[in-house]
Motif scaffolding. Structure first.
Motif, PDB file in Angstrom:
ATOM      1  N   ILE A   1     -12.027  -4.250  17.116  1.00  5.97           N
ATOM      2  CA  ILE A   1     -11.775  -2.754  17.391  1.00  5.97           C
ATOM      3  C   ILE A   1     -10.276  -2.712  17.131  1.00  5.97           C
ATOM      4  N   ALA A   2      -9.797  -1.549  16.509  1.00  5.51           N
ATOM      5  CA  ALA A   2      -8.337  -1.319  16.250  1.00  5.51           C
ATOM      6  C   ALA A   2      -8.010   0.196  16.317  1.00  5.51           C
ATOM      7  N   TYR A   3      -6.878   0.526  16.947  1.00  7.40           N
ATOM      8  CA  TYR A   3      -6.236   1.788  17.160  1.00  7.40           C
ATOM      9  C   TYR A   3      -5.070   1.759  16.353  1.00  7.40           C
ATOM     10  N   ALA A   4      -4.597   3.009  15.751  1.00 11.66           N
ATOM     11  CA  ALA A   4      -3.279   2.854  15.262  1.00 11.66           C
ATOM     12  C   ALA A   4      -2.726   4.224  15.646  1.00 11.66           C
ATOM     13  N   ALA A   5      -1.365   4.278  15.398  1.00  6.93           N
ATOM     14  CA  ALA A   5      -0.488   5.389  15.939  1.00  6.93           C
ATOM     15  C   ALA A   5      -0.563   6.202  14.744  1.00  6.93           C
ATOM     16  N   ASP A   6      -0.281   7.604  14.900  1.00  7.95           N
ATOM     17  CA  ASP A   6      -0.491   8.618  13.645  1.00  7.95           C
ATOM     18  C   ASP A   6       0.775   8.167  12.600  1.00  7.95           C
ATOM     19  N   THR A   7       1.892   7.358  13.074  1.00  5.94           N
ATOM     20  CA  THR A   7       2.898   7.131  12.012  1.00  5.94           C
ATOM     21  C   THR A   7       2.599   5.709  11.283  1.00  5.94           C
ATOM     22  N   ALA A   8       1.572   5.263  11.782  1.00  3.75           N
ATOM     23  CA  ALA A   8       1.436   3.787  11.210  1.00  3.75           C
ATOM     24  C   ALA A   8       1.203   3.836   9.584  1.00  3.75           C
ATOM     25  N   ARG A   9       1.885   2.670   8.943  1.00  2.00           N
ATOM     26  CA  ARG A   9       1.785   2.807   7.389  1.00  2.00           C
ATOM     27  C   ARG A   9       1.230   1.175   7.166  1.00  2.00           C
ATOM     28  N   PHE A  10       0.012   1.282   6.347  1.00  3.52           N
ATOM     29  CA  PHE A  10      -0.538   0.158   5.730  1.00  3.52           C
ATOM     30  C   PHE A  10      -0.340  -0.172   4.461  1.00  3.52           C
ATOM     31  N   GLN A  11      -0.161  -1.478   4.203  1.00  2.23           N
ATOM     32  CA  GLN A  11      -0.116  -1.934   2.824  1.00  2.23           C
ATOM     33  C   GLN A  11      -0.702  -3.284   2.552  1.00  2.23           C
ATOM     34  N   LEU A  12      -1.436  -3.675   1.219  1.00  2.00           N
ATOM     35  CA  LEU A  12      -1.826  -5.027   0.880  1.00  2.00           C
ATOM     36  C   LEU A  12      -1.135  -5.171  -0.526  1.00  2.00           C
ATOM     37  N   PRO A  13       0.123  -5.847  -0.354  1.00  3.42           N
ATOM     38  CA  PRO A  13       1.002  -6.008  -1.506  1.00  3.42           C
ATOM     39  C   PRO A  13       0.830  -7.371  -2.215  1.00  3.42           C
ATOM     40  N   PHE A  14      -0.418  -8.035  -2.233  1.00  2.39           N
ATOM     41  CA  PHE A  14      -0.398  -9.068  -2.606  1.00  2.39           C
ATOM     42  C   PHE A  14      -0.390  -9.246  -4.027  1.00  2.39           C
ATOM     43  N   ILE A  15      -0.948  -8.538  -4.851  1.00  2.59           N
ATOM     44  CA  ILE A  15      -0.838  -8.286  -6.314  1.00  2.59           C
ATOM     45  C   ILE A  15       0.775  -8.309  -6.587  1.00  2.59           C
ATOM     46  N   ASN A  16       1.344  -7.355  -5.950  1.00  2.00           N
ATOM     47  CA  ASN A  16       2.760  -7.122  -6.387  1.00  2.00           C
ATOM     48  C   ASN A  16       3.725  -8.651  -6.200  1.00  2.00           C
ATOM     49  N   LEU A  17       3.122  -9.463  -5.557  1.00  2.00           N
ATOM     50  CA  LEU A  17       3.940 -10.873  -5.264  1.00  2.00           C
ATOM     51  C   LEU A  17       3.232 -11.930  -6.269  1.00  2.00           C
ATOM     52  N   GLY A  18       2.399 -11.499  -7.092  1.00  2.00           N
ATOM     53  CA  GLY A  18       1.526 -12.509  -7.860  1.00  2.00           C
ATOM     54  C   GLY A  18       0.560 -13.365  -6.946  1.00  2.00           C
ATOM     55  N   LEU A  19       0.114 -12.808  -5.933  1.00  2.00           N
ATOM     56  CA  LEU A  19      -0.930 -13.485  -5.144  1.00  2.00           C
ATOM     57  C   LEU A  19      -2.374 -12.839  -5.299  1.00  2.00           C
ATOM     58  N   VAL A  20      -3.065 -13.363  -4.345  1.00  2.00           N
ATOM     59  CA  VAL A  20      -4.356 -12.842  -4.337  1.00  2.00           C
ATOM     60  C   VAL A  20      -4.774 -12.375  -2.786  1.00  2.00           C
ATOM     61  N   PRO A  21      -5.583 -11.509  -2.532  1.00  2.00           N
ATOM     62  CA  PRO A  21      -6.027 -11.182  -1.006  1.00  2.00           C
ATOM     63  C   PRO A  21      -6.360 -12.615  -0.239  1.00  2.00           C
ATOM     64  N   GLU A  22      -6.092 -12.252   1.183  1.00  2.59           N
ATOM     65  CA  GLU A  22      -6.552 -13.207   1.969  1.00  2.59           C
ATOM     66  C   GLU A  22      -7.363 -12.588   3.242  1.00  2.59           C
ATOM     67  N   GLY A  23      -7.569 -13.652   4.082  1.00  3.60           N
ATOM     68  CA  GLY A  23      -8.310 -13.290   5.400  1.00  3.60           C
ATOM     69  C   GLY A  23      -9.588 -12.508   5.216  1.00  3.60           C
ATOM     70  N   GLY A  24     -10.254 -12.947   4.147  1.00  2.00           N
ATOM     71  CA  GLY A  24     -11.627 -12.299   3.775  1.00  2.00           C
ATOM     72  C   GLY A  24     -11.696 -10.792   3.407  1.00  2.00           C
ATOM     73  N   SER A  25     -10.234 -10.201   3.057  1.00  2.00           N
ATOM     74  CA  SER A  25     -10.019  -8.995   2.927  1.00  2.00           C
ATOM     75  C   SER A  25     -10.805  -8.443   1.538  1.00  2.00           C
ATOM     76  N   SER A  26     -10.934  -9.553   0.354  1.00  2.00           N
ATOM     77  CA  SER A  26     -11.720  -9.084  -0.744  1.00  2.00           C
ATOM     78  C   SER A  26     -13.201  -9.293  -0.648  1.00  2.00           C
TER      79      SER A  26
END
Length: 249
Positions: A117-142
């Protein structure tokens, strides 16, 4: 108790794990991953703990990996602390609630996927910048992100690596609810405490049933991701991308 960027406190039947490195926007170090894994493994065995609540100190959830620490102690195999932590959160038998405010970057976003379960503030900012660093996704995200958000949205999030807000995170299924920032932590605490009052054996069995068909596939996929992540980490392209990041900083 506070140590190496992680603070833990038990409130009633809820274990609060606080990412407590506000001067670096709670960026993860190897030591923090190890400590979180230890805390989760112990909490799984502690009968007095019914629920875990994870949140950040200083107005942010986490800005992702601390790249300086990451370069000094890079993961050399799938037995690295970061992968132990991801396995621990994916296999934890009790409910995990996350309260997200400010930055939730990289693993600060992907760890929400195996959490419950996850709750977020209205000001939260998310990002998945793996590609920008030459990496691949982790944590089962793909694996998990296409199932939650749909294939097109997952491709856009993971291939462009652009930031998105709490309303998009809610639309994508990354979070359960948006809460006013000033009320977020108290709201998440109330929900975690309420969950802790439910019949415990039933909660454990219900969570096990919810995860039963997907957990083996998730763990295997996380292993494959980890191997690809380590391979990319050793590549000249990734080295150049990370050096470019520090140059811009």
């Amino acid at each position: 108790m506070s140590t190496i960027g992680i603070r833990s406190v038990v409130v009633g039947s809820v274990l609060e794990l606080v990412l407590d490195r506000p001067e670096r926007k709670n960026a993860f170090t190897s030591a923090m991953y190890s400590k979180l894994t230890e805390e989760l493994n112990q909490a799984a065995q502690r009968k007095e703990i019914a629920t875990v609540l994870i949140h950040g100190e200083g107005g942010n959830f986490s800005s992702g990996n601390d790249l300086k620490d990451f370069l000094e102690t890079p993961p050399s195999g799938t037995d690295a602390p970061v992968f132990h932590f991801l396995t621990a959160i994916a296999t934890f038998p009790k409910p995990i609630v996350c309260a997200v405010e400010g930055f939730a970057v990289g693993i600060g976003t992907t760890m929400l996927l195996p959490a419950d379960i996850a709750y977020a503030a209205d000001t939260a900012r998310f990002q998945l910048p793996f590609i920008n660093l030459g990496l691949v996704p982790e944590g089962g995200s793909s694996l998990l992100l296409p199932r939650l958000a749909g294939s097109k949205a997952a491709h856009e999030m993971l291939l462009f690596g652009e930031p998105f807000d709490a309303h998009a995170a809610l639309q994508y299924g990354l979070i359960n609810q948006i809460v006013e920032q000033s009320k977020l932590l108290e709201f998440a605490r109330q929900r975690a405490q309420l969950l802790a009052t439910k019949p415990r054996a039933a909660v454990l069995e219900a969570k096990a049933l919810l995860k039963k068909s997907s957990e083996p596939e998730l763990l295997n996929h996380m292993r494959v991701e980890g191997e690809a992540f380590i391979k990319r980490l050793r590549s000249p392209e990734t080295t150049a991308a990370i050096q470019g990041f520090f140059a811009r900083k």
